[in-house]
Enzyme design. Sequence first.
Site, PDB file in Angstrom:
ATOM      1  N   GLY A  14       9.825   2.749  17.926  1.00 23.18           N
ATOM      2  CA  GLY A  14      10.354   2.159  16.697  1.00 23.18           C
ATOM      3  C   GLY A  14       9.352   1.358  15.901  1.00 23.18           C
ATOM      4  O   GLY A  14       9.742   0.501  15.102  1.00 23.18           O
ATOM      5  N   LYS A  37      -1.820   2.525   7.649  1.00 20.63           N
ATOM      6  CA  LYS A  37      -1.772   3.372   8.840  1.00 20.63           C
ATOM      7  C   LYS A  37      -3.175   3.927   8.998  1.00 20.63           C
ATOM      8  O   LYS A  37      -3.548   4.925   8.362  1.00 20.63           O
ATOM      9  CB  LYS A  37      -0.769   4.510   8.654  1.00 20.63           C
ATOM     10  CG  LYS A  37      -0.618   5.421   9.869  1.00 20.63           C
ATOM     11  CD  LYS A  37       0.242   4.794  10.943  1.00 20.63           C
ATOM     12  CE  LYS A  37       0.475   5.771  12.090  1.00 20.63           C
ATOM     13  NZ  LYS A  37       1.372   5.233  13.117  1.00 20.63           N
TER      14      LYS A  37
END
Length: 243
Positions: A14, A37
């Site tokens: 998650g 990211k």
Amino acid sequence: MSVLVVTGTCTGVGKTVATAAVASLAAARGSAVAVVKPGQTGARPGEDGDLAEIGRLAGVTDLHEYARFPDPLSPAAAARLAGVPPLDLPSAVNRITGLAADRELVLVEGAGGLLVRYDDDGNTVADLARWLGAPVLLVVRPDLGTLNHTALTLEAMAHRGLNLAGVVIGSWPDEPDLAMRSNITDLETLAARPLAGALPAGMGALDPAEFLVAAHRGLSPAFGGSFDAASFRGAHAPTKESP
């Protein structure tokens, strides 16, 4: 400069939803938020990756990806299989530091768990956090087996001098079983602090307005939410009659 690295005890816990939840609450307060990211795996050029999901859920558009590899492996293994250079982690650190110079918060979602490698030199998510001097938000599973994974990750963090920002359960079900209920206290014991949140299972399917409400309920005041660890612990206290 405010940078927060988000990692997990393993893949699929998650992290992306947790990153989006922190971003959503920060953006709702009017903060300038960027999400990074460094290395996306399991997505080809043109396909949606984790950043697209974060952008959709949190309404954040300041999104940055530095490398992408098509196979769902560690960044190091995915780059090796693709026959391309791996992510240059020191360069990523410099770029993130540059972003943080004029943002109030930069969230960095790692790949997999804390010690997943970005390259064949052995540089990991832990090195990324250490070079950034950033605290780490640890996202964990609620179910049986999570205590060992969490303890190992926290021990690795402590060994490397990393600062724990908090432990968040990444996907809390509507009907937790006995092990999940029991794990709440043990997770807090391992972290030596109350839980920083518990995000409801299925939260990633919500629309942005609903997601913001769930994020507020699921994260502690340290992250702009209203989650109360003591109340959560009390509401889910294990008994012999627990499912």
